[in-house]
Design a protein around this motif. Structure first.
Motif, PDB file in Angstrom:
ATOM      1  N   LYS A  10      39.361  24.725  29.656  1.00  0.00           N
ATOM      2  CA  LYS A  10      40.457  25.728  30.750  1.00  0.00           C
ATOM      3  C   LYS A  10      39.599  26.363  31.775  1.00  0.00           C
ATOM      4  CE  LYS A  10      44.428  25.948  27.727  1.00  0.00           C
ATOM      5  NZ  LYS A  10      43.956  25.094  26.583  1.00  0.00           N
ATOM      6  N   LYS A  11      39.776  26.467  32.936  1.00  0.00           N
ATOM      7  CA  LYS A  11      39.231  27.698  33.928  1.00  0.00           C
ATOM      8  C   LYS A  11      39.674  29.022  33.747  1.00  0.00           C
ATOM      9  CE  LYS A  11      38.474  24.196  37.606  1.00  0.00           C
ATOM     10  NZ  LYS A  11      36.976  24.209  37.245  1.00  0.00           N
ATOM     11  N   VAL A  12      38.770  29.927  33.287  1.00  0.00           N
ATOM     12  CA  VAL A  12      39.219  31.220  32.624  1.00  0.00           C
ATOM     13  C   VAL A  12      38.667  32.325  33.552  1.00  0.00           C
ATOM     14  CG1 VAL A  12      39.074  32.767  30.786  1.00  0.00           C
ATOM     15  CG2 VAL A  12      39.140  30.261  30.410  1.00  0.00           C
ATOM     16  N   LEU A  13      39.534  33.523  34.075  1.00  0.00           N
ATOM     17  CA  LEU A  13      38.940  34.544  34.637  1.00  0.00           C
ATOM     18  C   LEU A  13      39.266  35.698  33.748  1.00  0.00           C
ATOM     19  CD1 LEU A  13      37.703  36.294  36.957  1.00  0.00           C
ATOM     20  CD2 LEU A  13      40.396  36.481  37.944  1.00  0.00           C
ATOM     21  N   LEU A  14      37.915  36.460  33.233  1.00  0.00           N
ATOM     22  CA  LEU A  14      38.233  37.664  32.456  1.00  0.00           C
ATOM     23  C   LEU A  14      38.096  38.716  33.221  1.00  0.00           C
ATOM     24  CD1 LEU A  14      38.144  39.190  29.780  1.00  0.00           C
ATOM     25  CD2 LEU A  14      35.483  38.835  29.968  1.00  0.00           C
ATOM     26  N   ILE A  15      39.086  39.731  33.183  1.00  0.00           N
ATOM     27  CA  ILE A  15      39.273  40.878  34.203  1.00  0.00           C
ATOM     28  C   ILE A  15      39.300  41.918  33.103  1.00  0.00           C
ATOM     29  CG2 ILE A  15      40.804  42.130  35.815  1.00  0.00           C
ATOM     30  CD1 ILE A  15      41.854  39.598  36.556  1.00  0.00           C
ATOM     31  N   GLY A  16      38.218  42.934  33.248  1.00  0.00           N
ATOM     32  CA  GLY A  16      38.102  44.299  32.648  1.00  0.00           C
ATOM     33  C   GLY A  16      38.523  45.353  33.249  1.00  0.00           C
ATOM     34  N   GLN A  17      39.336  46.024  32.798  1.00  0.00           N
ATOM     35  CA  GLN A  17      39.632  47.410  33.552  1.00  0.00           C
ATOM     36  C   GLN A  17      38.866  48.597  33.154  1.00  0.00           C
ATOM     37  OE1 GLN A  17      43.140  48.050  34.854  1.00  0.00           O
ATOM     38  NE2 GLN A  17      41.909  49.563  35.705  1.00  0.00           N
ATOM     39  N   ASP A  18      38.052  48.576  32.162  1.00  0.00           N
ATOM     40  CA  ASP A  18      36.997  49.611  32.115  1.00  0.00           C
ATOM     41  C   ASP A  18      35.961  49.521  32.879  1.00  0.00           C
ATOM     42  OD1 ASP A  18      35.297  51.318  31.010  1.00  0.00           O
ATOM     43  OD2 ASP A  18      34.943  50.511  28.929  1.00  0.00           O
ATOM     44  N   SER A  19      35.658  50.501  33.649  1.00  0.00           N
ATOM     45  CA  SER A  19      34.723  50.591  34.800  1.00  0.00           C
ATOM     46  C   SER A  19      33.177  50.864  34.291  1.00  0.00           C
ATOM     47  CB  SER A  19      35.126  51.342  35.856  1.00  0.00           C
ATOM     48  OG  SER A  19      35.406  52.576  35.709  1.00  0.00           O
ATOM     49  N   SER A  20      33.225  51.322  33.027  1.00  0.00           N
ATOM     50  CA  SER A  20      31.962  51.796  32.295  1.00  0.00           C
ATOM     51  C   SER A  20      31.037  50.898  31.929  1.00  0.00           C
ATOM     52  CB  SER A  20      32.396  52.678  30.930  1.00  0.00           C
ATOM     53  OG  SER A  20      32.619  51.836  30.177  1.00  0.00           O
ATOM     54  N   PRO A  21      29.596  51.190  32.043  1.00  0.00           N
ATOM     55  CA  PRO A  21      28.819  50.282  31.470  1.00  0.00           C
ATOM     56  C   PRO A  21      29.041  49.535  30.335  1.00  0.00           C
ATOM     57  CG  PRO A  21      27.556  52.142  32.610  1.00  0.00           C
ATOM     58  CD  PRO A  21      29.043  52.596  32.369  1.00  0.00           C
ATOM     59  N   ALA A  22      29.767  50.124  29.441  1.00  0.00           N
ATOM     60  CA  ALA A  22      30.034  49.448  28.194  1.00  0.00           C
ATOM     61  C   ALA A  22      30.375  48.228  28.120  1.00  0.00           C
ATOM     62  CB  ALA A  22      30.733  50.441  27.293  1.00  0.00           C
ATOM     63  N   TRP A  23      31.529  48.108  29.114  1.00  0.00           N
ATOM     64  CA  TRP A  23      32.050  46.619  29.131  1.00  0.00           C
ATOM     65  C   TRP A  23      30.975  45.589  29.711  1.00  0.00           C
ATOM     66  CZ3 TRP A  23      33.914  42.836  32.433  1.00  0.00           C
ATOM     67  CH2 TRP A  23      35.050  42.217  32.137  1.00  0.00           C
ATOM     68  N   GLY A  24      30.330  45.885  30.495  1.00  0.00           N
ATOM     69  CA  GLY A  24      29.174  44.899  30.697  1.00  0.00           C
ATOM     70  C   GLY A  24      28.382  44.624  29.548  1.00  0.00           C
ATOM     71  N   MET A  25      28.141  45.608  28.984  1.00  0.00           N
ATOM     72  CA  MET A  25      27.189  45.467  27.585  1.00  0.00           C
ATOM     73  C   MET A  25      27.499  44.469  26.716  1.00  0.00           C
ATOM     74  SD  MET A  25      25.591  49.120  27.340  1.00  0.00           S
ATOM     75  CE  MET A  25      24.622  48.943  25.933  1.00  0.00           C
ATOM     76  N   ALA A  26      28.956  44.818  26.678  1.00  0.00           N
ATOM     77  CA  ALA A  26      29.776  43.961  25.673  1.00  0.00           C
ATOM     78  C   ALA A  26      29.649  42.499  25.947  1.00  0.00           C
ATOM     79  CB  ALA A  26      30.960  44.356  25.331  1.00  0.00           C
ATOM     80  N   LEU A  27      29.860  42.198  27.429  1.00  0.00           N
ATOM     81  CA  LEU A  27      29.980  40.989  27.963  1.00  0.00           C
ATOM     82  C   LEU A  27      28.557  40.330  27.856  1.00  0.00           C
ATOM     83  CD1 LEU A  27      31.647  38.683  29.360  1.00  0.00           C
ATOM     84  CD2 LEU A  27      31.442  40.152  31.565  1.00  0.00           C
ATOM     85  N   GLY A  28      27.674  40.918  28.022  1.00  0.00           N
ATOM     86  CA  GLY A  28      26.232  40.736  28.188  1.00  0.00           C
ATOM     87  C   GLY A  28      25.533  40.369  29.557  1.00  0.00           C
ATOM     88  N   THR A  29      26.429  40.998  30.661  1.00  0.00           N
ATOM     89  CA  THR A  29      26.159  40.739  31.974  1.00  0.00           C
ATOM     90  C   THR A  29      26.470  42.086  32.661  1.00  0.00           C
ATOM     91  OG1 THR A  29      25.846  39.276  33.751  1.00  0.00           O
ATOM     92  CG2 THR A  29      27.836  39.594  32.679  1.00  0.00           C
ATOM     93  N   THR A  30      26.252  42.163  33.834  1.00  0.00           N
ATOM     94  CA  THR A  30      26.707  43.269  34.722  1.00  0.00           C
ATOM     95  C   THR A  30      27.608  42.558  35.614  1.00  0.00           C
ATOM     96  OG1 THR A  30      24.606  44.539  34.619  1.00  0.00           O
ATOM     97  CG2 THR A  30      26.145  45.120  36.348  1.00  0.00           C
ATOM     98  N   PRO A  31      28.932  42.722  35.343  1.00  0.00           N
ATOM     99  CA  PRO A  31      29.917  42.020  36.259  1.00  0.00           C
ATOM    100  C   PRO A  31      30.199  42.809  37.468  1.00  0.00           C
ATOM    101  CG  PRO A  31      31.059  43.539  34.635  1.00  0.00           C
ATOM    102  CD  PRO A  31      29.378  43.701  34.343  1.00  0.00           C
TER     103      PRO A  31
END
Length: 365
Positions: A31-52
């Motif tokens: 499936k083609k997936v888009l993940l959208i994060g509401q959290d604008s802090s660096p913590a969200w990108g760290m969990a994802l493993g990249t800087t979105p």
């Protein structure tokens, strides 16, 4: 159309990890997936493993991610508004106000986020949009905005139609709504009592919930406070017509009697994330499909002249019911829901209400 999946639960229960793992799982399924994060802090990108980025960015095959930034969304919309104002008003009043100066008013971030999700949903580029929001009442209020706004439009349409302000700004309504909401509303659309683009847009938003195009999953740990929060959010989600597909338990399991309180939801126990092994979590996630058979938030039983409202986590003492003409208002917890009686029942009043197995059964005479 896309399926939108979101997660509800107390902070610290692993909602973000569940969201990322779900996006990875669905992407590997083709499936083609888009993940959208509401959290604008660096913590969200760290969990994802990249800087979105603030626009969709490819992470891997079939998997894109983006991080919402309310200031950027507001700034972009504001600049469009200013350009249109200069075209439609002889003396623009906003030209000296810059998007970079604007602050985010309370609640504005939810509206901006919902509009961004709506645009990607209608774009049909993605099969699934995974939204990692705040996971609490704020998320529910965001998805409930179309129904709430629809109610306000119905109630205050007469006031708007007689308003001098609306009459004065009527040439400006259409370009502004076009810039901000990607639609073609006019002042007449807002004040008219007949079918119009404004009403249709709000109805489409409500229908997306009612038709199972938006699905939530509860997330908890074995902690009693987290379990209680999940149960409360389950009942609250029904107040906006949001279906809940299952319960995800992070970092352990819950007792059988507690699990039974969430029946008929499926319960999936996932291990604690060690910072690297996503597959261990992915393997334990529940199946996520828009065809899941979940309890309907509201069911009208014409033959019995009843409206059944599913309110798990609440008791009769927690619920307040009032009627104003053809509309029934149900208040439970921190949410209100307005239910319009079927045309055949118009002019009738509520004759009784009782709680049975998590359902509020409202009888109409």
């Amino acid at each position: 159309m896309s399926l939108i999946v979101t997660f509800l639960g107390k902070g610290g229960t692993g909602r973000t990890i569940s969201a990322i793992a779900t996006a990875k799982k669905l992407a590997t399924e083709g499936k083609k997936v888009l993940l959208i994060g509401q959290d604008s802090s660096p913590a969200w990108g760290m969990a994802l493993g990249t800087t979105p980025a603030t626009e969709p960015q490819e992470i891997s095959l079939n998997f894109a991610a983006m991080q919402l930034n309310s200031a950027v969304l507001l700034e972009n919309s504001w600049e469009q508004v200013k350009q249109l104002e200069s075209q439609y008003l002889r003396s623009p009043i906003l030209k000296q106000v810059y998007g970079q100066e604007l602050g985010i008013l309370p609640g504005m971030d939810r509206a901006l986020a919902l509009n961004a999700i709506r645009e990607y949903y209608q774009g049909n580029k993605y099969d699934v949009i995974v939204y990692d929001g705040t996971g609490g009442i704020d998320t529910l209020r965001m998805f409930g905005l179309p129904e709430i706004l629809s109610w306000y439009v119905r109630r205050f349409r007469g006031v708007f139609s007689e308003s001098d302000i609306v009459k004065t700004l009527s040439p400006f309504v259409q370009p502004v709504t076009g810039a901000i909401l990607n639609t073609t509303w006019s002042a007449n659309d807002i004040t008219s009592s007949t079918d119009n683009p404004a009403s249709q847009m709000l109805e489409n938003g409500t229908a997306a919930l009612n038709q199972g195009k938006v699905m939530a999953y509860l997330v908890t740990t074995p902690d009693p406070a987290a379990v209680a929060t999940a149960k409360y959010l389950w009942g609250s989600s029904q107040q906006i017509g949001l279906g809940v597909g299952g319960l995800i338990v992070n970092q352990g399991t819950i007792a059988d009697d507690v699990s039974a309180d969430f029946a008929p939801l499926s319960v999936a126990s996932v291990p604690k994330f060690d910072g690297d092994n996503w597959q261990a979590i992915i393997d334990k996630l529940p199946a996520m499909d828009e065809k899941l058979d979940v309890p309907k938030p509201t069911e009208v039983v014409m033959a019995e002249r009843k409206i059944k409202v599913f309110l798990p986590g609440f008791e009769k003492k927690d619920v307040k019911l009032t009627q104003y003409g053809p509309e029934i208002t149900i208040e439970a917890g921190d949410q209100r829901r307005n239910i319009t009686l079927p045309p055949a029942w118009r002019g009738n009043s509520v004759t009784g209400a009782k709680f049975i197995n998590g359902y509020l059964e409202v009888s109409v005479g």
